[in-house]
Design a protein around this motif. Sequence first.
Motif, short mmCIF file in Angstrom:
data_model
loop_
_atom_site.label_atom_id
_atom_site.label_comp_id
_atom_site.label_asym_id
_atom_site.label_seq_id
_atom_site.Cartn_x
_atom_site.Cartn_y
_atom_site.Cartn_z
N GLY A 160 51.14 -37.67 -24.65
CA GLY A 160 51.91 -38.83 -25.09
C GLY A 160 51.43 -40.05 -24.34
N ASP A 161 52.36 -40.87 -23.91
CA ASP A 161 52.03 -42.02 -23.07
C ASP A 161 52.22 -41.69 -21.60
OD1 ASP A 161 51.45 -43.62 -25.29
OD2 ASP A 161 53.58 -44.10 -25.56
N GLU A 162 52.44 -40.43 -21.32
CA GLU A 162 52.75 -40.00 -19.96
C GLU A 162 51.60 -39.21 -19.35
OE1 GLU A 162 55.57 -41.08 -18.83
OE2 GLU A 162 56.47 -41.70 -20.73
N LYS A 163 51.73 -38.95 -18.05
CA LYS A 163 50.78 -38.05 -17.41
C LYS A 163 51.50 -37.25 -16.33
CE LYS A 163 48.96 -41.63 -14.26
NZ LYS A 163 47.73 -42.35 -13.83
N SER A 164 50.98 -36.07 -16.12
CA SER A 164 51.50 -35.18 -15.08
C SER A 164 50.33 -34.77 -14.20
CB SER A 164 52.16 -33.95 -15.69
OG SER A 164 53.22 -34.32 -16.55
N VAL A 165 50.63 -34.27 -13.01
CA VAL A 165 49.59 -33.82 -12.08
C VAL A 165 49.87 -32.38 -11.72
CG1 VAL A 165 48.55 -34.13 -9.81
CG2 VAL A 165 49.21 -36.14 -11.16
N ALA A 166 48.85 -31.53 -11.89
CA ALA A 166 48.98 -30.11 -11.57
C ALA A 166 48.05 -29.78 -10.41
CB ALA A 166 48.63 -29.25 -12.79
N VAL A 167 48.59 -29.12 -9.40
CA VAL A 167 47.80 -28.68 -8.25
C VAL A 167 47.74 -27.16 -8.29
CG1 VAL A 167 47.54 -28.75 -5.75
CG2 VAL A 167 48.61 -30.69 -6.95
N HIS A 168 46.53 -26.62 -8.22
CA HIS A 168 46.35 -25.17 -8.27
C HIS A 168 46.10 -24.65 -6.85
CE1 HIS A 168 44.16 -21.31 -8.84
NE2 HIS A 168 45.11 -21.15 -9.76
N TYR A 169 46.68 -23.47 -6.54
CA TYR A 169 46.61 -22.91 -5.20
C TYR A 169 45.96 -21.53 -5.22
CZ TYR A 169 49.81 -26.54 -3.62
OH TYR A 169 50.38 -27.76 -3.30
N THR A 170 45.24 -21.24 -4.18
CA THR A 170 44.77 -19.86 -3.98
C THR A 170 45.90 -19.01 -3.41
OG1 THR A 170 43.92 -20.50 -1.80
CG2 THR A 170 42.37 -20.56 -3.66
N ASN A 171 46.84 -19.66 -2.70
CA ASN A 171 48.04 -18.99 -2.18
C ASN A 171 49.15 -20.03 -2.16
OD1 ASN A 171 50.05 -17.66 -0.86
ND2 ASN A 171 48.90 -17.21 0.99
N ILE A 172 50.05 -19.93 -3.12
CA ILE A 172 51.06 -20.98 -3.28
C ILE A 172 52.26 -20.80 -2.35
CG2 ILE A 172 52.49 -19.91 -5.09
CD1 ILE A 172 52.37 -22.71 -6.51
N GLU A 173 52.34 -19.68 -1.63
CA GLU A 173 53.51 -19.42 -0.79
C GLU A 173 53.66 -20.46 0.31
OE1 GLU A 173 55.81 -17.37 -1.67
OE2 GLU A 173 54.51 -16.94 -3.40
N ALA A 174 52.54 -20.93 0.87
CA ALA A 174 52.63 -21.96 1.91
C ALA A 174 53.25 -23.23 1.36
CB ALA A 174 51.23 -22.25 2.47
N ALA A 175 52.90 -23.56 0.13
CA ALA A 175 53.47 -24.75 -0.50
C ALA A 175 54.96 -24.57 -0.76
CB ALA A 175 52.74 -25.04 -1.82
N ARG A 176 55.37 -23.35 -1.17
CA ARG A 176 56.80 -23.08 -1.36
C ARG A 176 57.57 -23.34 -0.08
NH1 ARG A 176 58.18 -20.12 -5.98
NH2 ARG A 176 56.41 -19.13 -7.07
N THR A 177 56.97 -22.91 1.04
CA THR A 177 57.63 -23.09 2.34
C THR A 177 57.78 -24.58 2.66
OG1 THR A 177 56.72 -21.00 3.12
CG2 THR A 177 57.48 -22.56 4.80
N GLU A 178 56.71 -25.34 2.41
CA GLU A 178 56.74 -26.77 2.70
C GLU A 178 57.76 -27.50 1.83
OE1 GLU A 178 55.24 -28.64 5.03
OE2 GLU A 178 54.51 -26.75 5.90
N LEU A 179 58.06 -26.92 0.66
CA LEU A 179 58.95 -27.58 -0.28
C LEU A 179 60.42 -27.18 -0.11
CD1 LEU A 179 56.73 -27.36 -3.49
CD2 LEU A 179 57.43 -29.46 -2.33
N GLU A 180 60.71 -26.39 0.90
CA GLU A 180 62.09 -25.91 1.07
C GLU A 180 63.07 -27.05 1.24
OE1 GLU A 180 62.13 -23.11 4.23
OE2 GLU A 180 61.35 -21.46 3.00
N ASN A 181 62.61 -28.12 1.88
CA ASN A 181 63.51 -29.27 2.07
C ASN A 181 63.55 -30.18 0.85
OD1 ASN A 181 64.12 -28.47 4.71
ND2 ASN A 181 62.32 -29.56 5.53
N GLU A 182 62.77 -29.83 -0.17
CA GLU A 182 62.73 -30.64 -1.39
C GLU A 182 63.34 -29.88 -2.57
OE1 GLU A 182 61.79 -33.68 -1.84
OE2 GLU A 182 60.81 -34.16 0.06
N ARG A 183 64.16 -28.91 -2.29
CA ARG A 183 64.69 -28.06 -3.35
C ARG A 183 66.01 -28.61 -3.92
NH1 ARG A 183 62.53 -23.10 -4.29
NH2 ARG A 183 60.91 -22.37 -2.88
N THR A 184 65.97 -29.83 -4.39
CA THR A 184 67.14 -30.39 -5.07
C THR A 184 66.98 -30.12 -6.55
OG1 THR A 184 67.21 -32.15 -3.41
CG2 THR A 184 68.52 -32.46 -5.43
N LYS A 185 67.60 -29.04 -6.98
CA LYS A 185 67.44 -28.62 -8.37
C LYS A 185 68.20 -29.57 -9.29
CE LYS A 185 68.14 -24.60 -11.38
NZ LYS A 185 68.61 -23.19 -11.43
N VAL A 186 67.52 -30.10 -10.28
CA VAL A 186 68.16 -31.05 -11.19
C VAL A 186 68.25 -30.49 -12.60
CG1 VAL A 186 67.52 -33.10 -9.88
CG2 VAL A 186 65.95 -32.20 -11.62
#
Length: 825
Positions: A315-341
């Motif tokens: 559309g007129d939008e864009k998104s950014v996708a980051v691919h991981y070889t091991n995404i668990e570290a990213a999950r850990t870093e995002l624990e403080n960002e877990r505001t589910k909307v």
Amino acid sequence: MKKTFVVIFSLLLLSCQKTENELPLLLNYIPKDISVIIKVNDLQDFKSSIRNNGFIKKLDGSVLKADLNDFLSPLEHLDTKKELLFCFSEVGAGNFEYTLISRKTADLFKLDSISDRKIESLPYEGGTIQKISLKDATAYSTELNEVVIFSSSRLIIENSIRQSKLKGREGDLTLSKVYETSGNDVSATIIIKNSGFSSLFGELFPDKDFDIIEDLATWSALDILAGQDEITFNGIALSGDQASTLLPLFDRNSPETNRTPFITPVNAKGFVSFTYSDWELLYQNINTYNNKVITKDKNKALFDASNEVGIIYHGDEKSVAVHYTNIEAARTELENERTKVDEYRQTPIYRFSNFKVLASVYAPLIKNSASNFYTILDDFLVFSDKSENLKVIIANYQSKSTLGNSPTYKEYTKDLNDASTILIAGINPEFRELLSQGIKKEYAKDLNALNTKEYPHFAMQLVSDNGFTHINGLIKKVKQQSLAGSISQLLNISLDADILTKAQFVTNHRSKQKEIVVQDVENNLYLISNKGKILWKKKLDSPIQGDIQQVDLYRNGRLQLAFVTDDQFQILDRNGNEVEPFPLKMDKKITQPLAVFDYDKNQNYRFVICQGSDIKMYDRLGSIVGGFTFTKTTGQISNTPKHIRENGKDYLVFTEDNGKLHILDRRGNTRVKVNETIDFSGNPVFLYNSTFTTTDNQGSLIQVDKSGKIAKQSLGLRNNHKIDATIKTLASISENILSIKNQKVELDFGFYTSPKIFYINDKIYVAITDTQAKKIYLYDSNALIIENFPVYGISAIDMADIDNDRKLEFVVQGDKNVILVYKIN
């Protein structure tokens, strides 16, 4: 000139040891402030490739195509097989002029045919400038050290003369390296100075930002291969010593397999993917580029295990996708960002407070990308400024409706490398729409009207490797699975002049596949590959008579082309070169096509040439065969002599316009004496049902047996009827009645070519063309029309399995200067 250049460049993207400072010869003469160089290795092939490319042909009648023709116009009066540089440089703000540079040859310029040309010689600083006026155009040229320079700008020519007097000119080493890597076996290479991209394309794309292209490298070179159904480009990009370019960001980082296509929805406009094997190294290079001191950064840890970042345009939008070889570290870093909307299809969507993180970490690769929301899909962390964008990606990812799973994308990219440092892909017509939003209005209409269903994608990849960045890309036609019996057009080939002779297939002795030969009204003979590439064009003295024959003159499996013109007997090798001692110049006009006899199938050829009432036989060395005693007839020879072999006996058969039929042996003695004269209809003599068979002007079938006895059978054929025959099959056309083995087919009234019988894959076909209605008909031996016929065409056809896939193709004239090749699936 500016608009003209950007058009062709857009279309093409859509088609010795040297001392340290020594430049390749022609580069010594390029103008200063050069923006683009098109290195043309084969001028004829370059023009033909652009003219015949299927994607570019879709622009016929558009403003874009008209400007493309304007772009090619400076090349129309050039004829060289040597390397040619077609340069564009900025002379004044926003004004681009062209310069042509080539080694001097005797016939470099073809100006003799232009009646209103005017040439003036102007002295300049010890040199001479030629001012050439052609109709509405004026150009200038000079010759320096056996190099000819031709330009639309007098100032550029004057500068060239002055520069030639400077000693020790130091060249641009990065340009020299890029130039040296360009291929010599492709028709053209485009060499771009990246920093000039906005200046060149600012007019064509006034609303676009080309920072990433300008910042990517110092110089880029693309070898262009424009085939009938695709445009491919391969080359390199180099940064030289400029630390401000983007390519050094990926130094010492190996490319990875691109995973972004597998999260990009099939209805997206496209994506850009960056991969890296070492995030830490990339991060260091990014900070060096941005002149930032690396400090402890909590954002850095979020991407430690990543190996790819991709931007998805939808559309007129864009998104950014980051691919991981091991995404668990990213999950850990995002624990403080877990505001589910929100939650969509059992996949949570979270709000992200640090919405500038992508730009702060990945700039300049990613700019101005807000990351207000994120979600996790297997090994992907996906950011967007709107949750609705993430829902679209979630839905398509779960249903596997992604680009990476698309059969057309897989087919499209199968020739690209699996791993890329940068991969850019677009999806038509979405990408076409994206282009048209920023393109100049007069071109936007053309782009929006372009039917791109057969060209569903485009792709370009960059692969970093040991200081070089390799570029690969393509725009190609993706063929849909053909239904059995359907007829598809494979090739549409435009010649440089109107067609003179029937196009026919000949065999490539290397590939064992077929190629096409045809002659135009300017007596140019073409050899064209079964992919639509014009392999060569050769000027002949006059029209070829009849079909071209193939012979193996040296008995080594290599085939040559043998034919006669009005006064020459010619044999050419597969490269279009004359084979000694040919051509043989004849003393009188040749009046019938060449006859080639190979009695014992041992390549001991006999070539028969008719000149009115004279008949001559030559051997494969070009000498008269002394043992052939028949040299003259009483009347004019009215048909090409034919060799017929039956029951171990050879028969040489031909007719005279006075009604005599000759049936001779190998030495020219009468083998079958025919006492009666025949009122010949002009059709050839065939061996049919073990008799020598033709027709007369009264529409009767004439059959002569081995004793010379004549039998007549009234067929009710009208004047100007035509026939063809094999041992057991006879086909005729008389007015609108086609007969095959006594089975009659009533056609529309028209002007029909002679019926032509083909025996291929153990099956008989009969082809005929109505040149008035422009329809080709194809029947089987029972006079039943082949499914999906008639099809369009204006000449007799030739038919064969040209690529050895057990499916038939046929070639036909499609317009005054156009050859068509169809496939019967």
